[in-house]
Design a protein around this motif. Structure first.
Motif, PDB file in Angstrom:
ATOM      1  N   TRP A  86       0.962  -1.179   0.052  1.00 25.51           N
ATOM      2  CA  TRP A  86       0.012  -0.094   0.120  1.00 25.51           C
ATOM      3  C   TRP A  86       0.771   1.231  -0.075  1.00 25.51           C
TER       4      TRP A  86
ATOM      5  N   TRP B   6       0.950   5.491   0.663  1.00 24.88           N
ATOM      6  CA  TRP B   6       0.273   6.736   1.440  1.00 24.88           C
ATOM      7  C   TRP B   6       0.853   7.947   0.863  1.00 24.88           C
TER       8      TRP B   6
ATOM      9  N   ASN C 191      -2.699  12.958   1.026  1.00 30.62           N
ATOM     10  CA  ASN C 191      -3.352  12.279   1.987  1.00 30.62           C
ATOM     11  C   ASN C 191      -4.150  11.300   1.324  1.00 30.62           C
ATOM     12  N   LYS C 192      -3.576  10.755   0.454  1.00 32.66           N
ATOM     13  CA  LYS C 192      -4.628   9.382  -0.297  1.00 32.66           C
ATOM     14  C   LYS C 192      -3.830   8.260  -0.304  1.00 32.66           C
ATOM     15  N   PHE C 193      -4.606   6.989  -0.341  1.00 29.97           N
ATOM     16  CA  PHE C 193      -3.829   5.747  -0.413  1.00 29.97           C
ATOM     17  C   PHE C 193      -4.147   4.893  -1.504  1.00 29.97           C
TER      18      PHE C 193
ATOM     19  N   THR D 124      -9.323   3.838   1.374  1.00 27.86           N
ATOM     20  CA  THR D 124      -9.210   4.894   2.442  1.00 27.86           C
ATOM     21  C   THR D 124      -8.939   4.225   3.788  1.00 27.86           C
ATOM     22  N   LEU D 125      -8.431   5.080   4.741  1.00 27.62           N
ATOM     23  CA  LEU D 125      -7.917   4.567   6.019  1.00 27.62           C
ATOM     24  C   LEU D 125      -9.516   4.137   6.699  1.00 27.62           C
TER      25      LEU D 125
ATOM     26  N   ARG E  29       6.027   9.971  -0.115  1.00 25.33           N
ATOM     27  CA  ARG E  29       5.060   8.916   0.136  1.00 25.33           C
ATOM     28  C   ARG E  29       5.587   7.773   1.068  1.00 25.33           C
TER      29      ARG E  29
END
Length: 595
Positions: free
Chosen positions: A241, A243, A248-250, A270-271, A331
């Motif tokens: 994954w 980040w 602030n995106k995954f 998303t978290l 990231r």
């Protein structure tokens, strides 16, 4: 960065392309400048021709004025005055034009000033002669003097104009040479500019084309790597994954979805969505770790559980690390692994360790029984056998005495077997302490233990000095006892045993039998005898527990002694090897690490 990598870099291509454009522009500017020089050269040649034409016209106009003057003086016909006055006017116009054309030539300007004076003087002479004509005084000496002076002035004017023409012709010749040179060089320069520009463009195109091919190859390799990575994630049960900190995106890999029991990309990465799968008991702990990750932009190893939709509980381990690209974008690249099987295996290992500890306790109990409870009845059996031999042997038949002797032999063998088993179990204990030990004292103690047998067989034992080693003292003493005892036991009948003990330090790389070792050097202790020996095919078998090469009726023993030797050497991270030849003798080599 080496030269080869610089040449292959994108920056090098950009620099090359920029230099190519710069060189093309410079060469274009040079060609333009050369063309301007050529045009200027043409202008100068044309200008020179114009000056020559004006000089010749001035001379022609003056001649016309002079001709008109003479025609009027001779014929007194006023029609001749037309050419005289028009000649003067044209002379003035040409003179003005010539003055403009030669304004940058100081020498010609000076000549024009001189010429102006002569022309004005000549015109004055013309005017004076007209006065004599009006008064019919053409035969006077003054008139003749004026004509003569006018002729001289006209000759001087011709001389000045000829000098100016000569000077201008010289300039014309020089300018023609420059012009011809420019005409000759211009095609070469333009052609060279075109060739250089073409070469630079071809080089740039070749580099771009090569980079495109490399890019296509790398894209193919990336596709293959991506697919192999996907397969690797599936096989190793892990997912990746990312980040993206600034945005602030995954993003989740396909297999991370599979680890959660979902189809790839079945929900937004998303978290909050991920937290829905976390085990309720681990949510708070994971949230704290994530908050710390957001603050520190780092994620050490963390462990938590997730609950799939089918109710299965899986154990996860995650790790993350921040990377920064060329554009300073950060990231956090993370890896999440399903360690459920590891947890289960660890639990199984704990159960087996518990079972092993229980077995060890039972073995300890057995050792206690073997050393106490079993030996006590055995001692009583041997005691009663001894009494029977002393008091009842004469009352027993020959067969009874034979049975009694067999019972005695078996009880002795049993006692020896129990002692060897106890000794072997002692060598399996790992809690023994390593100490710096004088090996020569250990060797002497071993000889003392075997002193009775040594005297009985009249054995000769010679040994070299062995340095102090860090060992388990009683185990090394037992090693020496067993190896020397083995040589004594398997000695030839009616031949005194000769045992040689030698020492030297060896390089591990020189010993072919030692492989994949972490030590560079070893202490080598060699035991060589002149006993009955053995075939080489049994070189490894003799160290196997309960392995015997000879019949128990020929040589006593339990087949445990050399197994104990091997175990002791392995406890010291060493090696033991045996070689032998029947009826010649045996050699035992012990290698202990050099620390």
């Amino acid at each position: 960065m080496n030269i080869k990598s610089i040449f292959k870099s994108t920056r090098f291509l950009k620099i090359t392309f920029g230099i190519s454009l710069f060189v093309i522009l410079c060469m274009g500017g040079l060609a333009y400048k050369h063309l301007q020089t050529l045009i200027k050269s043409f202008d100068l040649v044309e200008h020179t021709y114009e000056v020559n034409i004006e000089l010749e016209q001035i001379l022609s106009y003056l001649k016309d004025s002079e001709t008109g003057q003479r025609g009027y003086l001779i014929s007194e016909d006023t029609r001749f005055l037309e050419s005289f006055f028009s000649g003067r006017e044209k002379t003035n116009n040409s003179f003005a034009r010539l003055k403009e054309l030669t304004k940058k030539d100081e020498r010609q300007q000076q000549k024009l000033r001189d010429l102006t004076i002569l022309i004005d003087k000549n015109l004055n002479y013309f005017d004076e002669t007209f006065k004599f004509s009006k008064n019919d005084n053409l035969d006077s000496k003054e008139f003749d003097a004026l004509l003569l002076a006018g002729k001289k002035t006209m000759d001087n004017i011709r001389l000045e104009i000829n000098q100016m023409i000569t000077h201008n012709n010289n300039l014309l010749r020089i300018r023609k040479l420059d012009n011809e040179r420019s005409i000759t060089n211009t095609p070469i320069i333009i052609y060279s500019v075109l060739i250089i520009a073409l070469l630079l463009l071809l080089f740039t195109y070749s580099k771009i084309n090569n980079d495109i091919k490399n890019l296509q190859t790398k894209n193919l390799q990336l596709e293959i790597f991506k697919e192999s990575t996907n397969q690797s994630e599936i096989v190793s049960k892990h997912g990746t994954w990312n980040w993206f900190i600034e945005e602030n995106k995954f993003s989740y890999s396909d297999n991370l979805y599979r680890l959660l029991g979902e189809q790839p990309q079945s929900f937004e990465p998303t978290l909050e969505n991920f937290m829905q799968f976390v085990h309720p008991e681990d949510v708070d702990k994971l949230k704290k770790q994530v908050e710390k990750m957001i603050q520190t932009e780092d994620l050490p190893f963390i462990y938590y559980r997730i609950v799939q939709k089918n109710g299965s509980i899986r154990h996860f381990k995650a790790y993350g690390k921040v990377l920064t690209d060329n554009e300073e974008n950060r990231r956090l690249i993370g890896t999440t692994a399903d360690i459920t099987d590891e947890i289960e295996n660890y639990r199984l290992l704990e159960e087996r360790n518990f079972e092993l500890e229980r077995n060890n306790k039972e073995l300890s109990s057995f050792n206690h029984v073997a050393s106490h409870d079993l030996q006590e009845p055995l001692r009583k059996i041997q005691t009663f056998i001894s009494r029977l031999e002393e008091k009842e042997a004469s009352n027993l038949s020959e067969r009874g005495n034979l049975y009694l002797e067999r019972i005695k032999t078996s009880s002795t063998r049993m006692r020896l077997l129990i002692d060897d088993l106890l000794q072997f179990s002692r060598t399996n204990k790992s809690e023994e302490v390593f100490e710096e030990t004088n090996m020569n004292i250990i060797l002497e103690n071993a000889k003392q233990e075997l002193a009775e047998t040594i005297l009985e067989k009249d054995a000769i034992i010679t040994s070299e000095t062995i340095p102090t080693l860090t060992v388990i003292p009683f185990q090394l003493q037992q090693l020496f006892i067993n190896l020397i005892g083995n040589s004594l036991k398997y000695s030839k009948k009616e031949v005194s045993p000769n045992i040689k003990i030698s020492y030297n330090k060896v390089d591990a790389s020189d010993v072919k039998k030692i492989k994949n070792t972490k030590f560079n050097f070893y202490h080598k202790i060699t035991f060589e005898d002149n006993g009955i020996g053995f075939d080489e095919e049994y070189a490894e078998k003799i160290f196997v527990l309960f392995s015997r090469l000879h019949n128990k009726n020929e040589y006593s023993g339990t087949g445990i002694g050399l197994s104990i030797c091997k175990k002791i050497v392995e406890n010291h991270q060493g090696y033991i090897f045996a070689t032998g030849k029947p009826n010649i003798g045996s050699i035992f080599e012990v290698y202990l690490p050099f620390n």
